[in-house]
Scaffold this active site. Structure first.
Site: not given
Lengths: 351, 102
Positions: A171-172, A175, A186, A195, A268, A273
């Site tokens: 996931h990271e 990004h 974002y 996301e 958020d 998310h």
């Protein structure tokens, strides 16, 4: 004296000059590698004047820039990154479970992008992977800071170490891939797409590594990092957004699985998310029809054709077009375009 | 506090309020030491320039009121000074305990 901690405010993101930062980083890393190499050469020369030391431990070195090499730093529970270099590309295991696990998971992720999507690391130019573990004290998070990845140990009660999850690592790292492709802002729908792409490849790469397919995968995000207090919960479900958790600490999973429940509030970063559940569900539906590897090819093709301010409707159009292009080249089966369109209709898109 | 990899506490941020007058002497000293070492008491309020805009970071808002005045601060994981971290950690643990009914 009274001290209180207030609610979190919405804070809009800044747009940073990623290309320039990338360039600076490459230069920094080159200098660091050169300094390190100089020191090692001096040490070797010094040793030559004495007797050879065949049992001397091998120095840990950062890999040369542009080789997609992994560099793992132990941050020794400080609130800082790159505290101590402990494992470079090709180095043996260290015995630190987080160091060794993140090294392996970053390798799985890098190799997936290379072997399945022909992408040479984060920037497609062999950018080295800088991984920081043991960040902070009981830090319950992992993030991509624009140049490198950081992983906390968790508190051992609510969350375990974030470094020991392939979902989290992929996931990271994704990004970073998004930053060097669509560079989705974002914030709001572009942030929810950002996301979602990270969740998509987090799940895809986990399935790839475990030899699963769409039918056997759990489609859960973050279930591996739940500590004893929340064991059995997850952070998101791509299969059934809104069902990942429901407990006194975290509350109820707020993700919608359809545009009819779209979150339009300010929290958020305007729901990055939260509303990611909608495109996540669409990906799940496509993967169930044509298989995860083919669906991933379509999503990756689309990621390279989206732009920073893209919204959900833009993403639908681009992903449908990617399905069409890849059908023409024979990389996905005939009917994939219709499958993609149908999946997005099932979640209420386009609006 | 909200955000992070999990996008946690988005609709109900993890929060707590601590009044030092209601703490035992030892607990009060512990908290005051954290506040002093954070360097925030003499700092100007920093409401706005706190966001890095980076994915998956936690966002924190912290308010301090005392006889000399009040100030509020906003940080995220990339902008929070290391000196403030122990105070954030203390408040996070306290907020978790309160929410878990402990």
């Amino acid at each position: 004296m009274t001290l209180h901690k207030c609610n979190c405010a919405f804070i809009p993101p800044y747009v940073l000059d990623n290309v320039a930062k990338s360039g600076q980083e490459e230069m920094r890393e080159r200098v660091r590698a050169t300094v390190k190499q100089d020191k090692i050469s001096r040490d070797r020369r010094a040793r030559k004047s004495l007797e050879p030391f065949p049992t001397l431990p091998k120095a840990v070195m950062a890999p040369p820039p542009g080789t997609a090499g992994r560099t793992v730093y132990d941050c020794q529970h400080l609130w800082a990154l790159r505290v101590k270099l402990v494992r470079g590309e090709g180095d043996p295991v260290t015995g630190d479970a987080d160091v060794d696990q993140i090294y392996d998971y970053a390798g799985v992720t890098r190799d997936y992008f290379k072997s399945k999507l022909n992408r040479n690391s984060i920037d497609n130019l062999g950018m080295n992977l800088i991984l920081n573990v043991h960040v902070g004290v009981n830090f319950m998070n992992a993030f991509w800071d624009g140049d490198e990845m950081a992983f906390g140990d968790g508190d051992g009660v609510i969350f375990t170490s974030f470094a020991r999850s392939l979902d989290v690592t992929a996931h990271e790292l994704t990004h970073g891939v998004t930053q060097f492709t669509a560079n989705l802002d974002y914030f709001s729908q572009s942030g929810a797409l950002n996301e979602s792409f990270s969740d998509v490849f987090g799940s895809v790469i986990t399935q790839y590594h475990l030899g699963q397919d769409a039918g056997t995968a759990d489609w859960l995000i973050g279930d591996e990092i739940m500590g004893p207090t929340l064991f059995g919960e997850a952070l998101r479900s791509m299969k059934a957004p809104g069902t990942a958790y429901d407990n006194p600490l975290l509350g109820k999973d707020p993700q919608p699985d359809h545009m009819s429940n779209y979150y339009a509030g300010p929290a958020d970063n305007q729901g990055v998310h939260i509303n990611s559940g909608i495109p996540n569900k669409a990906f799940y539906l496509v993967a169930m029809d044509i298989g995860t590897p083919k669906a991933a090819k379509i999503w990756y093709h689309a990621l390279q054709n989206l732009w920073p301010t893209a919204v959900f409707n833009d993403a639908v159009a681009v992903i449908v077009n990617s399905a069409r292009v890849l059908t023409r080249t024979g990389e996905v089966p005939v009917g994939s375009t219709q499958t993609v369109r149908s999946a997005f209709r099932a979640v209420g898109l386009p609006t | 506090m909200s955000g992070g990899y999990g996008g946690l506490f988005a609709l109900r941020p993890l929060s707590c309020h601590v009044d030092t007058l209601e703490l035992s002497e030892a607990a009060r000293e512990e908290l005051l030491a954290l506040v002093r070492s954070s360097g925030l008491l003499g700092a100007a309020a920093a409401e706005a320039p706190a966001a890095s805009g980076r994915p998956d970071v936690y966002h924190y808002r912290l308010g301090i009121a005392h006889e000399g005045g009040a100030a509020s601060f906003a940080f995220d994981d990339l902008t929070a000074p290391a000196a403030v971290r122990p105070l954030l950690q203390y408040l996070q643990q306290r907020a978790v305990q309160e929410r878990m009914g402990g």
